[in-house]
Design a protein around this motif. Structure first.
Motif, PDB file in Angstrom:
ATOM      1  N   ASP A  30      99.586   8.591  38.670  1.00  0.00           N
ATOM      2  CA  ASP A  30      99.937   7.389  39.433  1.00  0.00           C
ATOM      3  C   ASP A  30      98.949   6.239  39.187  1.00  0.00           C
ATOM      4  O   ASP A  30      98.411   5.645  40.131  1.00  0.00           O
ATOM      5  CB  ASP A  30      99.988   7.695  40.948  1.00  0.00           C
ATOM      6  CG  ASP A  30     101.116   8.643  41.325  1.00  0.00           C
ATOM      7  OD1 ASP A  30     101.986   8.900  40.475  1.00  0.00           O
ATOM      8  OD2 ASP A  30     101.116   9.113  42.480  1.00  0.00           O
ATOM      9  N   PRO A  31      98.682   5.905  37.924  1.00  0.00           N
ATOM     10  CA  PRO A  31      97.675   4.859  37.662  1.00  0.00           C
ATOM     11  C   PRO A  31      98.107   3.493  38.183  1.00  0.00           C
ATOM     12  O   PRO A  31      99.301   3.192  38.267  1.00  0.00           O
ATOM     13  CB  PRO A  31      97.566   4.847  36.130  1.00  0.00           C
ATOM     14  CG  PRO A  31      98.833   5.442  35.651  1.00  0.00           C
ATOM     15  CD  PRO A  31      99.260   6.441  36.689  1.00  0.00           C
ATOM     16  N   THR A  32      97.087   2.710  38.529  1.00  0.00           N
ATOM     17  CA  THR A  32      97.335   1.394  39.130  1.00  0.00           C
ATOM     18  C   THR A  32      97.546   0.315  38.069  1.00  0.00           C
ATOM     19  O   THR A  32      97.876  -0.809  38.406  1.00  0.00           O
ATOM     20  CB  THR A  32      96.142   0.980  40.002  1.00  0.00           C
ATOM     21  OG1 THR A  32      94.952   1.094  39.211  1.00  0.00           O
ATOM     22  CG2 THR A  32      96.009   1.891  41.207  1.00  0.00           C
ATOM     23  N   ARG A  33      97.279   0.626  36.825  1.00  0.00           N
ATOM     24  CA  ARG A  33      97.566  -0.355  35.768  1.00  0.00           C
ATOM     25  C   ARG A  33      98.161   0.381  34.572  1.00  0.00           C
ATOM     26  O   ARG A  33      98.114   1.614  34.524  1.00  0.00           O
ATOM     27  CB  ARG A  33      96.305  -1.118  35.393  1.00  0.00           C
ATOM     28  CG  ARG A  33      95.083  -0.270  35.193  1.00  0.00           C
ATOM     29  CD  ARG A  33      93.846  -1.120  34.877  1.00  0.00           C
ATOM     30  NE  ARG A  33      93.043  -1.360  36.074  1.00  0.00           N
ATOM     31  CZ  ARG A  33      91.751  -1.674  36.055  1.00  0.00           C
ATOM     32  NH1 ARG A  33      91.113  -1.818  34.904  1.00  0.00           N
ATOM     33  NH2 ARG A  33      91.072  -1.863  37.177  1.00  0.00           N
ATOM     34  N   ALA A  34      98.706  -0.380  33.657  1.00  0.00           N
ATOM     35  CA  ALA A  34      99.391   0.233  32.519  1.00  0.00           C
ATOM     36  C   ALA A  34      98.409   1.056  31.685  1.00  0.00           C
ATOM     37  O   ALA A  34      97.315   0.595  31.358  1.00  0.00           O
ATOM     38  CB  ALA A  34     100.042  -0.853  31.672  1.00  0.00           C
ATOM     39  N   VAL A  35      98.799   2.294  31.354  1.00  0.00           N
ATOM     40  CA  VAL A  35      97.939   3.201  30.578  1.00  0.00           C
ATOM     41  C   VAL A  35      98.763   3.839  29.464  1.00  0.00           C
ATOM     42  O   VAL A  35      99.980   3.675  29.390  1.00  0.00           O
ATOM     43  CB  VAL A  35      97.325   4.305  31.484  1.00  0.00           C
ATOM     44  CG1 VAL A  35      96.464   3.698  32.583  1.00  0.00           C
ATOM     45  CG2 VAL A  35      98.412   5.201  32.074  1.00  0.00           C
ATOM     46  N   ASP A  36      98.070   4.613  28.634  1.00  0.00           N
ATOM     47  CA  ASP A  36      98.751   5.283  27.532  1.00  0.00           C
ATOM     48  C   ASP A  36      99.593   6.457  28.048  1.00  0.00           C
ATOM     49  O   ASP A  36     100.766   6.581  27.741  1.00  0.00           O
ATOM     50  CB  ASP A  36      97.718   5.762  26.503  1.00  0.00           C
ATOM     51  CG  ASP A  36      98.393   6.365  25.289  1.00  0.00           C
ATOM     52  OD1 ASP A  36      99.413   5.803  24.845  1.00  0.00           O
ATOM     53  OD2 ASP A  36      97.918   7.419  24.807  1.00  0.00           O
ATOM     54  N   ARG A  37      98.966   7.339  28.858  1.00  0.00           N
ATOM     55  CA  ARG A  37      99.705   8.511  29.356  1.00  0.00           C
ATOM     56  C   ARG A  37      99.582   8.597  30.870  1.00  0.00           C
ATOM     57  O   ARG A  37      98.474   8.653  31.415  1.00  0.00           O
ATOM     58  CB  ARG A  37      99.141   9.803  28.743  1.00  0.00           C
ATOM     59  CG  ARG A  37      99.174   9.834  27.233  1.00  0.00           C
ATOM     60  CD  ARG A  37      98.763  11.207  26.713  1.00  0.00           C
ATOM     61  NE  ARG A  37      99.839  12.165  26.836  1.00  0.00           N
ATOM     62  CZ  ARG A  37     100.816  12.301  25.932  1.00  0.00           C
ATOM     63  NH1 ARG A  37     100.839  11.541  24.861  1.00  0.00           N
ATOM     64  NH2 ARG A  37     101.761  13.200  26.104  1.00  0.00           N
ATOM     65  N   ALA A  38     100.747   8.611  31.536  1.00  0.00           N
ATOM     66  CA  ALA A  38     100.759   8.668  33.001  1.00  0.00           C
ATOM     67  C   ALA A  38     101.683   9.774  33.477  1.00  0.00           C
ATOM     68  O   ALA A  38     102.759   9.989  32.907  1.00  0.00           O
ATOM     69  CB  ALA A  38     101.247   7.329  33.572  1.00  0.00           C
ATOM     70  N   ILE A  39     101.240  10.492  34.509  1.00  0.00           N
ATOM     71  CA  ILE A  39     102.136  11.378  35.238  1.00  0.00           C
ATOM     72  C   ILE A  39     102.398  10.688  36.579  1.00  0.00           C
ATOM     73  O   ILE A  39     101.459  10.274  37.263  1.00  0.00           O
ATOM     74  CB  ILE A  39     101.516  12.771  35.448  1.00  0.00           C
ATOM     75  CG1 ILE A  39     101.200  13.410  34.087  1.00  0.00           C
ATOM     76  CG2 ILE A  39     102.458  13.658  36.250  1.00  0.00           C
ATOM     77  CD1 ILE A  39     100.587  14.799  34.178  1.00  0.00           C
ATOM     78  N   ILE A  40     103.674  10.544  36.934  1.00  0.00           N
ATOM     79  CA  ILE A  40     104.048   9.774  38.122  1.00  0.00           C
ATOM     80  C   ILE A  40     104.620  10.724  39.182  1.00  0.00           C
ATOM     81  O   ILE A  40     105.566  11.466  38.917  1.00  0.00           O
ATOM     82  CB  ILE A  40     105.079   8.681  37.757  1.00  0.00           C
ATOM     83  CG1 ILE A  40     104.526   7.765  36.650  1.00  0.00           C
ATOM     84  CG2 ILE A  40     105.465   7.878  39.003  1.00  0.00           C
ATOM     85  CD1 ILE A  40     103.298   6.971  37.013  1.00  0.00           C
TER      86      ILE A  40
END
Ligand SMILES: [Zn+2]
Length: 351
Positions: A30-40
């Motif tokens: 649940d990252p707060t900014r755009a990243v390469d790999r995210a699990i939501i």
């Protein structure tokens, strides 16, 4: 459960300005900014942000994100992971368990070198016909929310609140009941609860609520007959139930309905003053977050010796956990509580 030489989760699951970072796995949760790999964990906008390169989530969360953000913005590439499946990400085993919060909401479970951490996202323990029920996963560190982490917050049964709404509708057949609710999760849960209570008349929707109801239906959640609520149909809306965003119930749009009874469905409706200030005639205490008892029951169920609190009223919860022999830690994650009931609006004084 943790083997003697297993690394403590704080050595591999770290708080960064972008959010929780699983270092060996190379992904954020649940990252707060755009990243390469995210699990939501789920589709609310304070957890699911646009612009990630690679997104892993449940099929339902991916569909919700795509509807809200548009193709491409909901992950350049998307990977669906079902409950009960597990994958390896650079040696970290990852699997999802239902969180019971909204459709598709998941706890993110991770194990690395015998050390296990679970990030719950938002969750509740009450039954919800539109979301798979929360399943506790024993772990070494459990990461929890604390939105309603004060003993004053004990949510009544949702069915009893729906019964209050239906009694009011029966009592005032010439008036329109307009219920403020958030468009992802609360809206569809209210519809499903009304159907369970035997309300089979059409339910009217503010335009902001239509698209996500269609996504729910496409994903297999039946909602019965839904109609657009327009002020032009004022007479048709006498005796009807209209669901609208909380921002719409106090403005001109709602006032032009037939003698509206203004309702709002939120855990914050437990705070009378909050309801009064918002001009809410019929407050309904229906929440998609764990209440005080549910937070503590969950702490017992996951058997974690240590619990990290992402956002909300962490002080009271950490104190109560300490009394149970559980070490609590406040993560102070930023950017949470911007959608759903995450945080009381500024005028809502703490009880
Ligand atoms: Zn949420």
């Amino acid at each position: 459960m943790q083997p003697v030489n297993a690394p403590h989760p704080e050595t591999w699951l770290k708080v960064t300005p972008s959010g929780l970072w699983c270092e060996p796995g190379g992904f954020f949760i649940d990252p707060t900014r755009a990243v390469d790999r995210a699990i939501i964990s789920h589709g609310h906008s304070d957890h699911a942000r646009p612009g990630h390169a690679h997104v892993l989530a449940t099929r339902e969360t991916l569909a919700i994100m795509t509807q809200r953000m548009g193709e491409g913005r909901a992950g350049v590439s998307q990977q669906a992971l079902g409950f009960g499946e597990a994958i390896g990400m650079n040696g970290v085993r990852v699997w999802l368990r239902p969180a019971g919060h909204v459709l598709g909401s998941a706890q993110v479970c991770m194990e690395w070198r015998g050390s296990r951490a679970v990030v719950s996202g938002d969750y509740k323990r009450r039954p919800d016909p539109t979301a798979a029920a929360f399943e506790p996963e024993p772990c070494d560190v459990f990461v929890t929310e604390a939105t309603f982490a004060l003993p004053v917050f004990r949510h009544p049964p949702a069915a009893a609140e729906i019964a209050r709404l239906l009694r009011s509708v029966a009592l005032f057949p010439e008036r329109t009941h307009v219920v403020g609710c958030y468009s992802l999760g609360k809206c569809q849960r209210l519809i499903a609860l009304l159907r369970l209570a035997g309300w089979d008349a059409p339910i009217h929707l503010h335009g902001a609520h239509v698209a996500l109801c269609r996504v729910y239906e496409a994903l297999g959640v039946p909602l019965g007959e839904l109609r657009a609520a327009t002020v032009a149909k004022k007479d048709e809306l006498k005796g009807a139930i209209v669901l609208a965003p909380p921002s719409a119930i106090a403005d001109r749009w709602a006032r032009r309905l037939a003698e509206p009874v203004v309702c709002n469905a939120s855990g914050w409706m437990r705070v009378r003053q909050r309801a009064k200030q918002g001009g809410i005639e019929l407050p309904l205490v229906i929440s998609d977050h764990a209440d005080w008892d549910e937070l503590l029951a969950t702490a017992d169920d996951v058997q974690a010796p240590e619990i990290w609190v992402t956002h909300g009223r962490e002080d009271a919860l950490i104190h109560a956990l300490g009394q149970r022999g559980i070490r609590g830690r406040a993560l102070h994650l930023v950017g949470r509580g911007e959608e759903d009931e995450g945080e009381p609006p500024a005028e809502a004084a703490a009880p």
